[in-house]
Every structure is written in C-alpha cells, then in structure tokens.
Enzyme design. Structure first.
Site, PDB file in Angstrom:
ATOM      1  CG  HIS A  99      27.570  10.146  30.368  1.00 31.23           C
ATOM      2  ND1 HIS A  99      26.829  11.227  29.984  1.00 31.23           N
ATOM      3  CD2 HIS A  99      26.808   9.059  30.091  1.00 31.23           C
ATOM      4  CE1 HIS A  99      25.664  10.824  29.497  1.00 31.23           C
ATOM      5  NE2 HIS A  99      25.627   9.510  29.560  1.00 31.23           N
ATOM      6  CG  ASP A 137      27.480  14.652  30.279  1.00 33.03           C
ATOM      7  OD1 ASP A 137      26.290  14.746  29.917  1.00 33.03           O
ATOM      8  OD2 ASP A 137      28.096  13.585  30.236  1.00 33.03           O
TER       9      ASP A 137
END
Ligand code: UDP
Length: 451
Positions: A18, A111
């Site tokens: 990520h 994110d």
C-alpha cells in the site's frame, strides 16, 4: 492558480503493498507542484523500508512515524493492533508535525483505507481530501455497494451459502462477478471487527472525498469507472509503473534473476511465480505447484520465502536445478518485462495484476483474500487474459492444466493476444495525450487551485 507553499499530509497504510505506490504518487505530484511540501505519515517499519537511504523528491517529502498500537518495546503482532489505534495514532503525529511546522496542513492525501481523512480535512476548515485507492476500480466500486450486496445476501433464501454463486448483474460492470467473489470484508459477519470496520467506514465516507485517485486506466474498467464517476470525482492515473513521470525505486537483483532469464533456457517460455509481499501458499499447495512444475519441465523462476521453501518435496530443488530457480524476492517488474517470461502464477494482488497487464504476460490466478478474487474474475472472464487455477487451489493436476492452457493451447494464444492488446491500451493511457496523463494533470490543477 495558487502559488503559496502548501503542506500536504499524506497518510499511508503500512501493510502489504500500500505505502509504496502512495509514495510514488507523492513523488510524481511533488515534481508537478513545486510549491508543495509533503509529510508522510506511516508506521516506523514501513517508513524505514521506503525511505531507508533515500531522499525522495529532493527533500520535499518528510517521513513521520505513527504509533503502531503496541506496548512500548514490543513488536507489532497483528495489523488489527495498528487499526485499533486509528485514528488517534495519526492525529497525534499530525498535531506534532503541525506544531513543528507552525502551520496547519492545507490538504490531506490518504490511502482510502484511512477513512477519517475527510474528518481531518473538515477540522482544518474544509481543506481538500484526496483518497488514493491502491487497487482497481472494480474492487473500490464493490465496496461502495456493500450495503446492497449485504441486503442481497440477507434476502437469499438458501442459508447454506449457495447464494454466493449469484452473479451481480445489476451492478454496472460486475455482471461476471458473483457475490462470493466480492472482497471478503463486504460479507464479514461482524462489521465492527477492526479490519471489516475500517473497510466499511471507508465505503461510507469515501463519497465525501474531493477526489478518488486510482492506479488503473479508463479503458481497462470503463463501465465500473463510469459508475464510480457518477458518485465522486475520479482520477484514473495508471498504470503508474508505466508513467514516465513516476519515479521508479532502484532495482535490486540480489539473486541474479535477470541474468538467469537472459541465459539460454531449455524451453521457450518461462513461468514466473510470486504471491506478493505477504502470502505463502499452504504447504500442500506448495507441493502441488512443485509437482506440476517438475512434470511440465517449463523453466521457472519462483519467488518463495524460506518458510515456504522448507515445504518443497524432498530433492525438488536438485532435480529441477537445470530449469528452475527459487529466490526469496525477485525484481518482479523487470522479470515480467523480460521477453522470456510466458506465464505469471499469481495471487492477483492489484500491483501484480497491473504489472502483468503492463508487460503483456498471461496470468494463472490463485486468489487468497481482499480484492484478489474480484481481480481474478476480471482476469479470467472480463479481460480474458488468464485463468483461475481449477478449484481455486493449487494441485498437481489443476496447475498442469492451467500451465498447458496458458503456454500450449489455442486458448492460450487468444489470452496472449488479449493481454498484448491491453498492454497497448495501457501504454496509450500514459502517453502525453493519454487518458491517465490527462487525469493526472487535472488532479494537479485541483490541488494547485486549492492552495
Ligand atoms: N514483488 C516483487 N518481488 C517479489 C514479489 C513481489 O517485486 O518477489 C512486488 C510486485 O512487483 C508488486 C508487489 O510486490 O509490486 C506486490 O503487490 P501486490 O499488490 O500484487 O500484492 P500485495 O503485496 O499487496 O499482496
């Protein structure tokens, strides 16, 4: 257009793959926004990996460690500990950074998992909140349909789970996808549990983001993306790996994978196997895979961690050494771009999927969790660029069948044509007038106008 210096808080999710694509996006934005400064909030371990010995964007990105949720001195055991410490762990680190800078952040880039980005932006007078989904449009769209999918499951008369086969024809772009292939968190029994709770909050909050950034490209998932665009502003800027402007991390090939692929191999197409940053298949599946590779005798390069190597059949490494190589980590992007590679055995994580498309390699998919099942369905049935391994798990026979289809059949030739076509469309998307380049430029305008 604004011209004053703007401080952008970047909130990374530290696990699986990520944080690295988010840092790539930050580096790309930094080049396009000379007056922006970025503070990158992430846990200590992930920051050390990403920033160790590097100074991204010529010092315009500063890393801040957020608390892991662990007792001082103890190692992080589960991702849940980190999630349970959210959002307080980020808030504390952000407040410290603001005190150090003497100013508040003027923008939040998070994110998508970090659903509270909008609250942080609202607390600072409604500055922009940009959410970055590190996977494809299909999976984030699925999450936005969580309540609908759960209501379908609840209404399914058959309580033994057969309703999971039901295809989601009513969701735009999802007619090939069954309920059981939706990301697992959507179907979680307990939406209050840390991980499903985080994902559900994301689904609830995301539509209020100023923009959603995707590492995909318009022609890959047009129907799903258009549906997403009807709900919020979407910038589809991928594949970032092909974007000339995206800084690429240094390549390390400690195990000499590329020279091995360069050397004359006994057959034409090599098989590359890897399951991302965190997955090692269960022992019985490692055995099934190994038996298939040995029987097929196709050259193979297998990225397998030492705790997986110990489950290989006795004598396998010795018997296959003329045509096989096992490494603990491979430079995957370079491997997939090597002309000698003919098939990619993968868990169908989004980065891996997009890398295979970007370099025109057909996939053999064994999905485990998260978005991997829906990605697999798109690979097999929507794009027709690979196959799912029979029964969803590796056995000798099922893996042999998949290898034979991809490497040695007319169907394999069609799959190859399709993936090469998609690769061409990906390359078009990142050209100066391509859809992803234009979306990136619009994202830059949005940010510039808000400074
Ligand atoms: N990767 C790599 N070498 C390996 C295994 C993986 O470089 O031996 C990289 C791969 O190129 C990709 C990432 O790790 O960029 C895996 O990301 P993905 O989203 O596919 O899976 P995740 O790690 O999130 O499960």
């Amino acid at each position: 257009m604004g011209s004053s210096e703007c401080h952008i808080a970047v909130l990374a999710f530290p696990f699986t793959t990520h944080a690295a694509p988010l840092l790539s996006l930050v580096e790309q934005l930094s080049a396009a926004l000379p007056s922006a400064r970025f503070s990158f909030f992430n846990n200590h371990d992930s920051n050390s990996t990403l920033f160790g010995g590097r100074n991204p964007a010529a010092g315009k990105v500063k890393a801040y460690d957020v608390w892991d949720g662990t007792v001082a001195g103890e190692a992080l055991v589960t991702h849940e500990e980190f999630i349970m410490a959210m959002p307080g762990n980020y808030q504390t680190a952000i407040a410290e950074a603001e005190a150090e800078m003497g100013t508040k952040f003027g923008c939040f880039l998070t994110d998508s998992f970090l659903w509270f980005g909008g609250d942080l932006a609202a607390e600072r007078g409604g500055v922009p909140w940009i959410s970055f989904w590190t996977a494809g449009a299909c999976s984030i769209s699925a999450h936005l349909y969580t309540d609908f999918v759960r209501s379908l499951v609840a209404a399914t008369p058959n309580a033994n789970g057969n309703g999971l086969e039901h295809k989601l024809k009513v969701i735009p772009g999802m007619s090939e996808v069954s309920i059981g292939e939706m990301p697992g968190e959507i179907l979680a029994k307990d939406l209050q549990a840390p991980f499903p709770g985080m994902i559900y909050n994301m689904a609830l909050k995301l539509p209020s983001a100023n923009a959603l950034v995707l590492n995909s490209f318009q022609k890959l998932e047009p129907t799903v993306t258009d549906d997403l665009r009807s709900k919020l502003q979407v910038f589809n800027i991928g594949p970032m790996i092909l974007q000339p402007a995206t800084p690429k991390p240094p390549i390390s090939d400690d195990h000499n994978c590329i020279p091995w692929l360069d050397s004359p191999l006994p057959a034409s197409a090599a098989v590359y196997l890897s399951f991302g940053s965190g997955i090692t298949p269960p022992p019985a599946e490692i055995v099934g895979l190994a038996e298939a590779l040995e029987a097929k005798r196709a050259p193979f390069l297998w990225s397998l961690k030492p705790h997986g190597v110990k489950h290989l059949p006795e004598g396998f490494v010795e018997r296959t050494k003329e045509f096989g190589k096992i490494v603990s980590w491979a430079p995957q992007v370079q491997v997939l771009s090597h002309p000698g590679v003919g098939a990619f055995v993968t868990h169908c994580g989004w980065n891996s999927t997009l890398e295979a498309i970007s370099f025109g390699v057909c996939m053999i998919c064994r999905p485990f969790y998260g978005d991997q099942k829906i990605n697999t369905r798109f690979v097999e049935s929507v794009w027709e660029i690979g196959v799912k391994v029979e029964g969803g798990i590796f056995t000798k026979d099922g893996t042999m069948k998949a290898l034979n289809v991809v490497l040695d059949s007319d169907r394999g030739k069609l799959l190859k044509q399709n993936v090469v076509k998609l690769k061409g469309e990906a390359l078009e998307a990142v050209k100066p007038n391509g859809s992803s380049t234009k979306d990136f430029q619009e994202l830059v305008h949005l940010l510039n106008d808000s400074f």
